[in-house]
Design an enzyme around this catalytic site. Sequence first.
Site, mmCIF file in Angstrom:
data_model
loop_
_atom_site.group_PDB
_atom_site.id
_atom_site.type_symbol
_atom_site.label_atom_id
_atom_site.label_comp_id
_atom_site.label_asym_id
_atom_site.label_seq_id
_atom_site.Cartn_x
_atom_site.Cartn_y
_atom_site.Cartn_z
ATOM 1 N N GLU A 133 42.252 7.302 57.447
ATOM 2 C CA GLU A 133 41.757 8.226 56.419
ATOM 3 C C GLU A 133 42.510 8.033 55.111
ATOM 4 O OE1 GLU A 133 39.244 10.396 54.698
ATOM 5 O OE2 GLU A 133 39.004 10.525 56.869
ATOM 6 N N GLU A 172 38.670 4.241 48.253
ATOM 7 C CA GLU A 172 37.675 4.962 47.456
ATOM 8 C C GLU A 172 38.192 5.251 46.045
ATOM 9 O OE1 GLU A 172 36.453 8.441 49.602
ATOM 10 O OE2 GLU A 172 35.075 7.288 50.873
#
Length: 118
Positions: free
Chosen positions: A63, A70
Amino acid sequence: MRRLIRSFGFAFKGLQYATATQPNFRIHLVTAVIAIGLGTILHLSAAEWQWITISIALVLVTELINTAIETLTDLVSPTYNIKAGHVKDVSAGAVVIAAVFALVMGCIIFIPKLISLV
């Protein structure tokens, strides 16, 4: 030594950023706390704790890497770009694989213990 201490500061700053800005990271943290609490209540063996710990770490690390990818993708491609979308989708896919692995490990370890309580 000062440089080492500063690097830990940056790492904790990154964890703080992910926790503050990423709802999925917070969800993974909450599920990790639940798994740890349930494991404590059910008196997991050392081997079971090992699998739970690996699963938690794998999900949190993927994550964090997904968040980094991102963020970087948004920086280098602020407007829509199909390849940037693919990059984000693939990194999110890695998180899904890690989360499914953790779910399977949790089921393998916790379900028999919960059934024996009932």
